[in-house]
Motif scaffolding. Structure first.
Motif, PDB file in Angstrom:
ATOM      1  N   ARG A 115       0.834  -1.207   0.000  1.00 44.63           N
ATOM      2  CA  ARG A 115       0.000   0.000   0.000  1.00 44.63           C
ATOM      3  C   ARG A 115       0.871   1.261   0.000  1.00 44.63           C
ATOM      4  NH1 ARG A 115      -5.329  -1.055   0.670  1.00 44.63           N
ATOM      5  NH2 ARG A 115      -5.954  -3.004   1.714  1.00 44.63           N
ATOM      6  N   VAL A 116       1.951   1.235   0.772  1.00 46.19           N
ATOM      7  CA  VAL A 116       2.864   2.379   0.797  1.00 46.19           C
ATOM      8  C   VAL A 116       3.543   2.537  -0.556  1.00 46.19           C
ATOM      9  CG1 VAL A 116       4.964   3.313   1.830  1.00 46.19           C
ATOM     10  CG2 VAL A 116       3.246   2.208   3.283  1.00 46.19           C
ATOM     11  N   PHE A 117       4.004   1.435  -1.143  1.00 44.62           N
ATOM     12  CA  PHE A 117       4.631   1.475  -2.460  1.00 44.62           C
ATOM     13  C   PHE A 117       3.689   2.075  -3.500  1.00 44.62           C
ATOM     14  CE2 PHE A 117       4.761  -0.882  -6.530  1.00 44.62           C
ATOM     15  CZ  PHE A 117       5.912  -0.317  -7.062  1.00 44.62           C
ATOM     16  N   ILE A 118       2.438   1.643  -3.507  1.00 43.20           N
ATOM     17  CA  ILE A 118       1.455   2.163  -4.468  1.00 43.20           C
ATOM     18  C   ILE A 118       1.268   3.666  -4.286  1.00 43.20           C
ATOM     19  CG2 ILE A 118      -0.993   2.126  -5.109  1.00 43.20           C
ATOM     20  CD1 ILE A 118      -0.963  -0.894  -4.418  1.00 43.20           C
ATOM     21  N   ALA A 119       1.143   4.112  -3.042  1.00 39.71           N
ATOM     22  CA  ALA A 119       0.936   5.541  -2.776  1.00 39.71           C
ATOM     23  C   ALA A 119       2.130   6.368  -3.238  1.00 39.71           C
ATOM     24  CB  ALA A 119       0.678   5.758  -1.285  1.00 39.71           C
ATOM     25  N   VAL A 120       3.329   5.896  -2.957  1.00 38.60           N
ATOM     26  CA  VAL A 120       4.541   6.622  -3.360  1.00 38.60           C
ATOM     27  C   VAL A 120       4.661   6.648  -4.885  1.00 38.60           C
ATOM     28  CG1 VAL A 120       7.069   6.591  -3.304  1.00 38.60           C
ATOM     29  CG2 VAL A 120       5.763   6.120  -1.219  1.00 38.60           C
ATOM     30  N   ALA A 121       4.339   5.526  -5.523  1.00 38.81           N
ATOM     31  CA  ALA A 121       4.418   5.456  -6.986  1.00 38.81           C
ATOM     32  C   ALA A 121       3.431   6.419  -7.635  1.00 38.81           C
ATOM     33  CB  ALA A 121       4.153   4.021  -7.445  1.00 38.81           C
ATOM     34  N   ARG A 122       2.218   6.490  -7.107  1.00 40.26           N
ATOM     35  CA  ARG A 122       1.196   7.364  -7.698  1.00 40.26           C
ATOM     36  C   ARG A 122       1.521   8.839  -7.495  1.00 40.26           C
ATOM     37  NH1 ARG A 122      -4.070   3.720  -5.864  1.00 40.26           N
ATOM     38  NH2 ARG A 122      -4.029   2.317  -7.678  1.00 40.26           N
ATOM     39  N   LYS A 123       2.105   9.170  -6.360  1.00 39.56           N
ATOM     40  CA  LYS A 123       2.456  10.566  -6.092  1.00 39.56           C
ATOM     41  C   LYS A 123       3.847  10.918  -6.604  1.00 39.56           C
ATOM     42  CE  LYS A 123       0.163  12.951  -4.028  1.00 39.56           C
ATOM     43  NZ  LYS A 123      -0.929  13.856  -4.450  1.00 39.56           N
ATOM     44  N   GLN A 124       4.624   9.872  -6.990  1.00 39.15           N
ATOM     45  CA  GLN A 124       6.017  10.059  -7.429  1.00 39.15           C
ATOM     46  C   GLN A 124       6.813  10.824  -6.380  1.00 39.15           C
ATOM     47  OE1 GLN A 124       5.494  11.894 -11.358  1.00 39.15           O
ATOM     48  NE2 GLN A 124       5.744   9.897 -12.296  1.00 39.15           N
ATOM     49  N   SER A 125       6.514  10.504  -5.139  1.00 41.67           N
ATOM     50  CA  SER A 125       7.161  11.202  -4.034  1.00 41.67           C
ATOM     51  C   SER A 125       6.927  10.435  -2.745  1.00 41.67           C
ATOM     52  CB  SER A 125       6.587  12.620  -3.903  1.00 41.67           C
ATOM     53  OG  SER A 125       6.875  13.180  -2.655  1.00 41.67           O
ATOM     54  N   PHE A 126       7.993  10.259  -1.963  1.00 35.78           N
ATOM     55  CA  PHE A 126       7.817   9.621  -0.661  1.00 35.78           C
ATOM     56  C   PHE A 126       7.011  10.527   0.268  1.00 35.78           C
ATOM     57  CE2 PHE A 126      11.339   6.983  -2.115  1.00 35.78           C
ATOM     58  CZ  PHE A 126      10.965   5.738  -1.623  1.00 35.78           C
ATOM     59  N   THR A 127       7.263  11.826   0.181  1.00 35.70           N
ATOM     60  CA  THR A 127       6.523  12.776   1.019  1.00 35.70           C
ATOM     61  C   THR A 127       5.045  12.779   0.652  1.00 35.70           C
ATOM     62  OG1 THR A 127       8.476  14.174   1.264  1.00 35.70           O
ATOM     63  CG2 THR A 127       6.349  15.179   1.739  1.00 35.70           C
ATOM     64  N   GLY A 128       4.771  12.819  -0.671  1.00 35.09           N
ATOM     65  CA  GLY A 128       3.384  12.829  -1.117  1.00 35.09           C
ATOM     66  C   GLY A 128       2.660  11.542  -0.779  1.00 35.09           C
ATOM     67  N   ALA A 151       3.417   9.441   1.638  1.00 37.53           N
ATOM     68  CA  ALA A 151       3.249   9.377   3.092  1.00 37.53           C
ATOM     69  C   ALA A 151       2.077  10.243   3.537  1.00 37.53           C
ATOM     70  CB  ALA A 151       4.535   9.833   3.777  1.00 37.53           C
ATOM     71  N   LYS A 152       1.920  11.406   2.901  1.00 41.48           N
ATOM     72  CA  LYS A 152       0.829  12.315   3.259  1.00 41.48           C
ATOM     73  C   LYS A 152      -0.525  11.682   2.965  1.00 41.48           C
ATOM     74  CE  LYS A 152      -0.689  17.092   2.604  1.00 41.48           C
ATOM     75  NZ  LYS A 152      -0.413  18.380   1.901  1.00 41.48           N
ATOM     76  N   VAL A 153      -0.641  10.983   1.838  1.00 40.61           N
ATOM     77  CA  VAL A 153      -1.889  10.310   1.487  1.00 40.61           C
ATOM     78  C   VAL A 153      -2.267   9.279   2.547  1.00 40.61           C
ATOM     79  CG1 VAL A 153      -2.945   8.689  -0.139  1.00 40.61           C
ATOM     80  CG2 VAL A 153      -1.690  10.672  -1.000  1.00 40.61           C
ATOM     81  N   LEU A 154      -1.263   8.575   3.056  1.00 39.82           N
ATOM     82  CA  LEU A 154      -1.508   7.489   4.010  1.00 39.82           C
ATOM     83  C   LEU A 154      -1.526   7.959   5.459  1.00 39.82           C
ATOM     84  CD1 LEU A 154       0.808   4.799   2.394  1.00 39.82           C
ATOM     85  CD2 LEU A 154      -1.682   4.927   2.239  1.00 39.82           C
ATOM     86  N   GLY A 155      -1.132   9.209   5.682  1.00 39.76           N
ATOM     87  CA  GLY A 155      -1.126   9.725   7.037  1.00 39.76           C
ATOM     88  C   GLY A 155       0.016   9.196   7.885  1.00 39.76           C
ATOM     89  N   ILE A 156       1.163   8.918   7.246  1.00 41.94           N
ATOM     90  CA  ILE A 156       2.336   8.445   7.978  1.00 41.94           C
ATOM     91  C   ILE A 156       3.496   9.383   7.678  1.00 41.94           C
ATOM     92  CG2 ILE A 156       1.568   6.031   7.921  1.00 41.94           C
ATOM     93  CD1 ILE A 156       3.549   5.532   5.657  1.00 41.94           C
ATOM     94  N   VAL A 163      -7.013  16.865 -12.881  1.00 43.43           N
ATOM     95  CA  VAL A 163      -6.147  16.069 -12.014  1.00 43.43           C
ATOM     96  C   VAL A 163      -5.998  14.670 -12.604  1.00 43.43           C
ATOM     97  CG1 VAL A 163      -5.921  15.047  -9.720  1.00 43.43           C
ATOM     98  CG2 VAL A 163      -6.823  17.372  -9.974  1.00 43.43           C
ATOM     99  N   ALA A 164      -4.786  14.126 -12.569  1.00 38.32           N
ATOM    100  CA  ALA A 164      -4.543  12.754 -13.016  1.00 38.32           C
ATOM    101  C   ALA A 164      -5.061  11.802 -11.932  1.00 38.32           C
ATOM    102  CB  ALA A 164      -3.056  12.535 -13.264  1.00 38.32           C
ATOM    103  N   ILE A 165      -6.207  11.190 -12.191  1.00 42.65           N
ATOM    104  CA  ILE A 165      -6.896  10.422 -11.156  1.00 42.65           C
ATOM    105  C   ILE A 165      -6.046   9.271 -10.639  1.00 42.65           C
ATOM    106  CG2 ILE A 165      -8.963   9.075 -10.631  1.00 42.65           C
ATOM    107  CD1 ILE A 165     -10.422  10.596 -12.785  1.00 42.65           C
ATOM    108  N   VAL A 166      -5.534   8.460 -11.548  1.00 48.23           N
ATOM    109  CA  VAL A 166      -4.779   7.279 -11.133  1.00 48.23           C
ATOM    110  C   VAL A 166      -3.485   7.684 -10.441  1.00 48.23           C
ATOM    111  CG1 VAL A 166      -3.583   5.208 -11.937  1.00 48.23           C
ATOM    112  CG2 VAL A 166      -5.770   5.859 -12.960  1.00 48.23           C
ATOM    113  N   GLU A 167      -2.736   8.589 -11.073  1.00 43.33           N
ATOM    114  CA  GLU A 167      -1.441   8.982 -10.536  1.00 43.33           C
ATOM    115  C   GLU A 167      -1.572   9.669  -9.184  1.00 43.33           C
ATOM    116  OE1 GLU A 167      -2.501   9.445 -13.527  1.00 43.33           O
ATOM    117  OE2 GLU A 167      -1.071   8.534 -14.910  1.00 43.33           O
ATOM    118  N   GLU A 168      -2.667  10.408  -8.988  1.00 43.93           N
ATOM    119  CA  GLU A 168      -2.860  11.123  -7.736  1.00 43.93           C
ATOM    120  C   GLU A 168      -3.584  10.282  -6.686  1.00 43.93           C
ATOM    121  OE1 GLU A 168      -1.768  14.114  -6.892  1.00 43.93           O
ATOM    122  OE2 GLU A 168      -0.780  14.459  -8.812  1.00 43.93           O
TER     123      GLU A 168
END
Length: 294
Positions: free
Chosen positions: A8-21, A23-28, A132-137
């Motif tokens: 789940r973390v990998f997917i979120a980072v890949a979609r945001k192309q950012s570890f910070t982004g 992490a923010k989506v997941l609240g960590i 907004v890029a739905i999948v990527e974001e």
């Protein structure tokens, strides 16, 4: 590290192309997101991301893994969804993106009864007047006006919306009311940069499309901002009816060239073809269809 959590973390980072982004989506924390991905890479004995000080991008292996693990996570969500259906109670997050003006008023009104009926559903609404890029974001759903341009998305129609031309009574009293679209060349036109072709206004002329090139000294990138500017008496503009409805009701604006209006555009609920629709998302789309059809 739980493998599913790492995915789940990998997917979120890949979609945001950012570890910070991601992490923010997941609240960590960013540090924790980086740790989870590093542990996942170690477990797989493969590098999933190319990392620089400024960017994060998927490796070829990472891109393949993203496609497959996204499907796995969707299937697990589907299993959770099945349990939710059996319990007859919807729960979980839904990330939605929508235009600022429409989303901050009409969409909020449409969401309220759904949220009251389903208090365990967590609505995360992001408003933007840019596409907004739905999948990527990482969004589950977008509410959008206009034709669907991306073949990887599915659209369900919610309603039709008029596109109207408008001005303030004070401006019209001073500069005159245009009787035909061609007369707009004599007026200061307030340009909406949110439009696909902001300087080319299309009208209906005895069943045929008439395109008028306009110009003006003022512009804005949001329909509601344009409406406020025009209500101040600086010119004429056009946009979706929802953006000017409050001003028409108060008398601050009035419609012009109504006989030349073209067929408007439609409002859609849009979601990725690759994303499984959980019960909560499907229920929300059904609710929006019912709400706006009335």
């Amino acid at each position: 590290m739980d493998t599913l959590e790492g995915m789940r973390v990998f997917i979120a980072v890949a979609r945001k192309q950012s570890f910070t982004g991601g992490a923010k989506v997941l609240g960590i924390s960013t540090k924790l997101a980086s740790k989870y991905v590093a542990q996942l890479e170690a477990k797989l004995s493969a590098q999933l991301f190319n990392r620089t000080t400024r960017s994060v991008s998927l490796t070829a292996t990472g891109a393949s893994y993203l496609e497959r693990c996204s499907a796995i996570v969707d299937q697990l969500d589907e299993l959770e969804d099945l349990v939710q259906q059996r319990q007859a109670e919807l729960a979980g997050p839904i990330r939605i993106t929508a235009p600022t003006g429409f989303g901050s008023h009409q969409l909020i009104q449409a969401l309220n009864p759904f949220q009251l009926a389903n208090p365990k559903v967590e609505i995360d609404l992001h408003l933007s007047d840019q596409r907004v890029a739905i999948v990527e974001e990482g969004f589950d759903l977008a509410v959008r006006f206009g034709a669907l341009e991306d073949s990887t998305l599915i659209a369900r129609k919610l309603m039709n919306m008029r596109v109207v031309t408008f001005a303030s009574p004070a401006y019209l009293a001073q500069h005159g009311t245009p009787r035909t679209p061609e007369e707009l060349s004599e007026h200061n036109c307030v340009i909406s940069k949110a439009a696909t072709h902001p300087y080319h206004w299309k009208f209906n002329n005895t069943g045929k499309t008439l395109t008028v090139v306009v110009s003006g000294s003022h512009q804005a990138n949001a329909p509601r901002a344009v409406a406020h500017m025009v209500a101040g008496g600086i010119g004429i503009s056009r946009g979706p009816l929802y953006s000017v409805a409050p001003f028409l009701k108060s008398g601050q604006l009035q419609l012009v060239l109504e006989d030349y209006e073209r067929e408007g555009f439609s409002l859609y609920a849009v979601y990725p073809t690759s994303r499984h629709l959980t019960a909560r998302i499907r229920a929300l789309i059904d609710h929006l269809v019912d709400y706006f059809s009335q």
